[in-house]
Design an enzyme around this catalytic site. Sequence first.
Site, PDB file in Angstrom:
ATOM      1  N   CYS A  66       7.412  -2.185   5.056  1.00  0.00           N
ATOM      2  CA  CYS A  66       5.940  -2.692   4.991  1.00  0.00           C
ATOM      3  C   CYS A  66       5.877  -4.194   4.551  1.00  0.00           C
ATOM      4  O   CYS A  66       5.435  -4.974   5.269  1.00  0.00           O
ATOM      5  CB  CYS A  66       5.346  -1.935   4.741  1.00  0.00           C
ATOM      6  SG  CYS A  66       5.686  -1.540   2.968  1.00  0.00           S
ATOM      7  N   HIS A 334       3.932  -0.565  -1.923  1.00  0.00           N
ATOM      8  CA  HIS A 334       3.845  -1.177  -0.515  1.00  0.00           C
ATOM      9  C   HIS A 334       2.771  -2.500  -0.238  1.00  0.00           C
ATOM     10  O   HIS A 334       2.433  -3.554  -1.197  1.00  0.00           O
ATOM     11  CB  HIS A 334       1.995  -0.102  -0.093  1.00  0.00           C
ATOM     12  CG  HIS A 334       2.259   0.084   1.266  1.00  0.00           C
ATOM     13  ND1 HIS A 334       3.311   0.056   2.385  1.00  0.00           N
ATOM     14  CD2 HIS A 334       0.711  -0.046   1.854  1.00  0.00           C
ATOM     15  CE1 HIS A 334       2.595  -0.099   3.461  1.00  0.00           C
ATOM     16  NE2 HIS A 334       1.321   0.365   3.609  1.00  0.00           N
ATOM     17  N   ASN A 355      -2.672  -2.539   7.910  1.00  0.00           N
ATOM     18  CA  ASN A 355      -1.857  -1.964   7.973  1.00  0.00           C
ATOM     19  C   ASN A 355      -0.921  -1.742   8.829  1.00  0.00           C
ATOM     20  O   ASN A 355      -0.697  -2.471   9.632  1.00  0.00           O
ATOM     21  CB  ASN A 355      -2.281  -0.109   7.177  1.00  0.00           C
ATOM     22  CG  ASN A 355      -1.193  -0.046   6.272  1.00  0.00           C
ATOM     23  OD1 ASN A 355      -0.258  -0.116   5.537  1.00  0.00           O
ATOM     24  ND2 ASN A 355      -2.006   1.808   5.684  1.00  0.00           N
TER      25      ASN A 355
END
Length: 400
Positions: A66, A334, A355
């Site tokens: 991520c 994250h 995202n």
Amino acid sequence: MKRYSFRPLLVASLLFAGLQTVSAQDYLVNSLKNNKSENSKDSFIFTDVVNLENTPVKSQGSSGTCWSYAANSFIESEMIRMGKEPVEISQIYTARNAYIEKGKNYVKMHGAITLGDGGALHDVINMYEKYGALPQAEYTGLNYGTTRNQFAEMAAINEGLLAAVVKNPNGKLTPNWEKAYISVLDTYLGEVPEKFTYKGKKYTPQTFAKEVVGINADDYVEISSLKEHPYYSQFVLMVPDNWSLDLVYNVKMNDLTDIIDNAIKKGYSVGWAGDVSEKGFSWKNGVAYIPAKEFSDMTAEEKENIFKGPQKEMEITEDMRQEAFDNYETQDDHGMHIVGITKDQNGKEYYMIKNSWGASNDYQGYMYMSKNFVKYKTTAILLHKGGLPKGIAKKLNIEQ
């Protein structure tokens, strides 16, 4: 808002039914369930305040990358801000280079440092500066027939290989371990092209980074906030994924949102790293906030209504933020990309977050995060130094 279109990314969307207990840096298992909620989009009415141009939503697949997707999306937005046509940057080329450097550190530290997929936003800037960049079309990382990232087997092999190196069975390290380690990356992710053609011109990764992407790595700063360290100084952020032991700037908690507000309003997007394990974070509903009441103290009805429209929030203090970090309640699990500011039907402002879990939720891959959530759960932000408020830049001794 203008959306830039790229060749479809060769990774399938990673679909989630929710993420309250799964770390985003871990290997993630795909779900085939529809990830849209039944009521959130009808209960929240968001109106854009600032909506910065950005590139299409991607999916990190079954990989803990991520951080690379977030910060490369950030770089793509920097290209837009600079008046360039954005190019889809290979997130896995960046990750591959970070794996190489991480492996070297792991051996130097006798295994006493984090390995695996996880990383930090600054890793992308560091790898860009050292290794350059590649278009995603030139390095997909899909080298053995998959259509999405799937790194568990590769990670297990690399972990075993480096563990054997650290045991030092020969009594002296040979230069071959590094070649063996890189060969695993080449086998699973693909060999790196020395030269390639982009829009009719030949490039190397270094010349492509310089001539096409065109950012200056020295212009970017990473910022955190912990009261245990002197404010407006630098410190090593002690989180597992800071394997390179990079320094971050330390500011007061409220400065975090002041910095983001200033940057977004001046046209600078912001990379975000933090914790998404809170009950008030819902990818499915596309909303993140800090409920005024602890989840364990809520009634059944209150729990059921937690995402049925705007709710009251807990007020966050620097002591709460520090305590959550010290107790492992706030971890670096994250990374995402802040691309705008919006407000709900009550006038309360949120950040628009891009995202890397595919376009599968209520807002097609985006979500809305309250400023209190950012104050409480941020581990670090990354931005161009030009986005800093002048007063804060002066306190940090950063020339703009």
